[in-house]
Motif scaffolding. Structure first.
Motif, mmCIF file in Angstrom:
data_model
loop_
_atom_site.group_PDB
_atom_site.id
_atom_site.type_symbol
_atom_site.label_atom_id
_atom_site.label_comp_id
_atom_site.label_asym_id
_atom_site.label_seq_id
_atom_site.Cartn_x
_atom_site.Cartn_y
_atom_site.Cartn_z
ATOM 1 N N UNK A 1 -2.934 3.582 -11.460
ATOM 2 C CA UNK A 1 -1.768 4.412 -12.792
ATOM 3 C C UNK A 1 -0.392 3.118 -12.795
ATOM 4 N N UNK A 2 -0.293 3.105 -10.861
ATOM 5 C CA UNK A 2 0.847 2.232 -11.164
ATOM 6 C C UNK A 2 1.232 1.289 -10.354
ATOM 7 N N UNK A 3 1.939 0.154 -10.341
ATOM 8 C CA UNK A 3 1.469 -0.287 -8.717
ATOM 9 C C UNK A 3 2.209 0.215 -7.282
ATOM 10 N N UNK A 4 3.124 1.383 -7.711
ATOM 11 C CA UNK A 4 3.547 2.236 -6.386
ATOM 12 C C UNK A 4 2.290 3.331 -6.120
ATOM 13 N N UNK A 5 1.522 3.236 -6.474
ATOM 14 C CA UNK A 5 -0.062 3.747 -6.402
ATOM 15 C C UNK A 5 -0.656 3.443 -5.863
ATOM 16 N N UNK A 6 -1.177 1.551 -6.532
ATOM 17 C CA UNK A 6 -1.754 1.282 -5.677
ATOM 18 C C UNK A 6 -1.167 0.548 -4.204
ATOM 19 N N UNK A 7 0.008 0.696 -4.024
ATOM 20 C CA UNK A 7 0.555 -0.110 -2.601
ATOM 21 C C UNK A 7 -0.094 0.768 -1.468
ATOM 22 N N UNK A 8 1.244 2.784 -2.227
ATOM 23 C CA UNK A 8 0.345 3.336 -1.059
ATOM 24 C C UNK A 8 -0.919 3.786 -0.626
ATOM 25 N N UNK A 9 -1.902 3.543 -1.904
ATOM 26 C CA UNK A 9 -3.475 4.223 -1.312
ATOM 27 C C UNK A 9 -3.694 2.774 -1.064
ATOM 28 N N UNK A 10 -3.879 1.999 -0.870
ATOM 29 C CA UNK A 10 -4.983 0.961 -0.224
ATOM 30 C C UNK A 10 -4.436 0.059 1.493
ATOM 31 N N UNK A 11 -5.394 0.067 1.846
ATOM 32 C CA UNK A 11 -4.960 -0.908 2.583
ATOM 33 C C UNK A 11 -4.884 -2.147 3.113
ATOM 34 N N UNK A 12 -3.937 -2.443 3.679
ATOM 35 C CA UNK A 12 -3.435 -3.475 4.024
ATOM 36 C C UNK A 12 -4.256 -5.390 3.441
ATOM 37 N N UNK A 13 -5.518 -4.816 4.230
ATOM 38 C CA UNK A 13 -6.037 -6.186 4.065
ATOM 39 C C UNK A 13 -6.020 -6.889 2.196
ATOM 40 N N UNK A 14 -6.204 -5.351 1.807
ATOM 41 C CA UNK A 14 -6.840 -5.480 0.258
ATOM 42 C C UNK A 14 -5.852 -5.746 -0.543
ATOM 43 N N UNK A 15 -4.551 -5.888 0.064
ATOM 44 C CA UNK A 15 -3.401 -5.815 -0.610
ATOM 45 C C UNK A 15 -2.771 -7.008 -0.788
ATOM 46 N N UNK A 16 -3.048 -7.814 0.337
ATOM 47 C CA UNK A 16 -2.438 -9.003 0.891
ATOM 48 C C UNK A 16 -3.132 -10.036 0.305
#
Lengths: 132, 314
Positions: free
Chosen positions: A77-92
């Protein structure tokens, strides 16, 4: 995307507590290599009318001998949710997070060094001071 | 005028009716007096009878009394409106109506009792006569022993007593300890043979033969995959798990080897020329497929295993 590449979504599910929607994407790309994740994100953004930066695509698997790829997608729904809920390797992989690259050897050496020492840093300092 | 003419004819009718009434009333009074004398003399004891019937008797008597009271009042010119006897009558009437279904249910019993009282014995096909005979429930063997005992001279009483004693002893259940059952080689072979036979019967060769010789119409089915191997089922299970959990599972070396072997077998033109194995029916040597004879590995205890996660074949 060209007309030759078609994608089909399956197993759509909305997760309210995690504020996301998850889908399984089947992509047909005859005569081509596996489609890049960024392109898949753009396609999904067009389909679900959001920006590509809240979409996460992972787990691409191309079936051997066939021109299809199956992948998983999550639309937040928003970028913040994504940052919170995903593991670091995927975000990187999507460029949102920087992962520290301490080499494996260094990590193990540090761990073994810590085994010889007892107590927290402050208590050790006090003890050393007292010794001196 | 017609009115006096009618009145005259009515008058004669009325007189005859009243005379009849008088006679009947006299007869009824005589009977009632006789009954009361008998009841007072104690000719009808109702202590040991059905209390239900006694209640009914009393209720009916009360009803009659109230009714006669009403008739008296009405005959002497009084009005019946708001008469206390009417309410009583209504009450008794309702109770009698409620007793009627009970009466129906008891009818059979009462009739039988009355018949027994009258005739003094039970009828021939009365089910009450067919009561259980516990002596018939004794085991046949003991009765045989008894008979044999009786046939012998001088030992009849002793053996008879013994068998009777044996019958009267308390039942002690046998003490059995559960023992592990290991299939013998012969049984295992038999089982394998059975399985192979069943598989052979449902193979393509036999099926085509059946279709050739049977009269039933030919069925063309849109089958997904006629050979559902174990590997394909496992692959399907894995795919379902991955898509529902949104994770990618790793494939072990063993799994890779199995998949490769299955793929190689199916992709070659092997299946075109080599039909299914019907050696179980023809009696030749069996061709072993990995699918049909999986190597059995030691089972890990289920208690330690967690239910979560993907269960792999080791």
């Amino acid at each position: 995307m060209n007309d030759t590449v078609t994608s089909q979504t399956r197993k759509f599910m909305t997760s309210r507590p995690l504020q996301k929607k998850q889908i399984v994407i089947d992509i047909l790309h005859p005569g081509k290599v596996t489609i890049a994740k960024t392109e898949i994100r753009e396609k999904l953004a067009r389909m679900y009318k959001t920006t590509p930066n809240v979409i996460l695509v992972f787990g691409l698997k191309t079936h051997f001998g066939h021109d299809t790829t199956t992948s998983f997608g999550m639309i937040y729904n928003s970028l913040d949710c994504k940052k919170k809920n995903q593991p670091k390797h995927r975000l990187s992989r999507h460029g949102l997070c920087e992962q520290k690259k301490i080499s494996r050897k260094q990590q193990k050496e540090r761990k073994n060094g810590m085994k010889k020492v007892r107590g927290t840093l402050n208590s050790r300092r006090i003890i050393n001071f007292k010794k001196k | 005028m017609a009115a006096p003419g009618m009145l005259e004819s009515d008058l004669s009718n009325a007189v005859t009716l009243l005379k009849n009434l008088q006679e009947q009333v006299m007869a009824v009074t005589a009977q009632v007096q006789a009954l009361t004398k008998k009841v007072q003399a104690g000719a009808y004891p109702t202590e040991k009878g059905l209390s239900f019937l006694e209640v009914k008797d009393q209720l009916l008597l009360m009803y009659l009394m109230d009714l006669s009271h009403l008739i008296l009042d009405k005959a002497s010119g009084g009005s019946l409106r708001g008469h206390a006897a009417v309410l009583r009558l209504v009450e008794i009437r309702t109770v009698l109506e409620k007793l009627r279904p009970l009466d129906q249910k008891l009818k059979y019993q009462i009739d039988k009792l009355v018949k027994t009282a009258v005739t003094g014995s039970l009828s021939e096909n009365d089910p009450l006569r067919f009561k259980p005979h516990p002596s018939n429930m004794m085991s046949k063997l003991s009765s045989e022993d008894e008979e044999e005992g009786e046939a012998e001279d001088g030992h009849s009483e002793a053996s008879g007593k013994k068998s009777v004693k044996g019958v009267a002893k308390k039942y002690v259940p046998p003490r059995l300890v559960p023992v592990h059952y290991d299939e013998t080689e012969a049984e295992q072979e038999k089982k394998l043979l059975e399985r192979a036979k069943r598989r052979a019967l449902s193979s393509s060769v036999i099926r085509e033969l059946k279709e050739q010789y049977s009269d039933a119409p030919e069925e063309i089915r849109d089958a997904r995959h006629p050979h559902v191997t174990r590997q394909s089922q496992e692959d399907q299970h894995r795919i379902n798990y991955e898509e529902s959990m949104m994770v990618r599972l790793s494939v072990s070396k063993r799994e890779k080897g199995r998949r490769k072997r299955a793929h190689v077998m199916s992709s070659q033109l092997h299946s075109l020329t080599h039909f299914s194995d019907i050696s179980a029916l023809t009696g030749g040597t069996a061709r072993l497929d990995e699918d049909q004879n999986p190597i059995k590995r030691k089972k890990i205890p289920k208690k330690g295993r967690k239910k979560k996660g993907f269960r792999r074949r080791r």
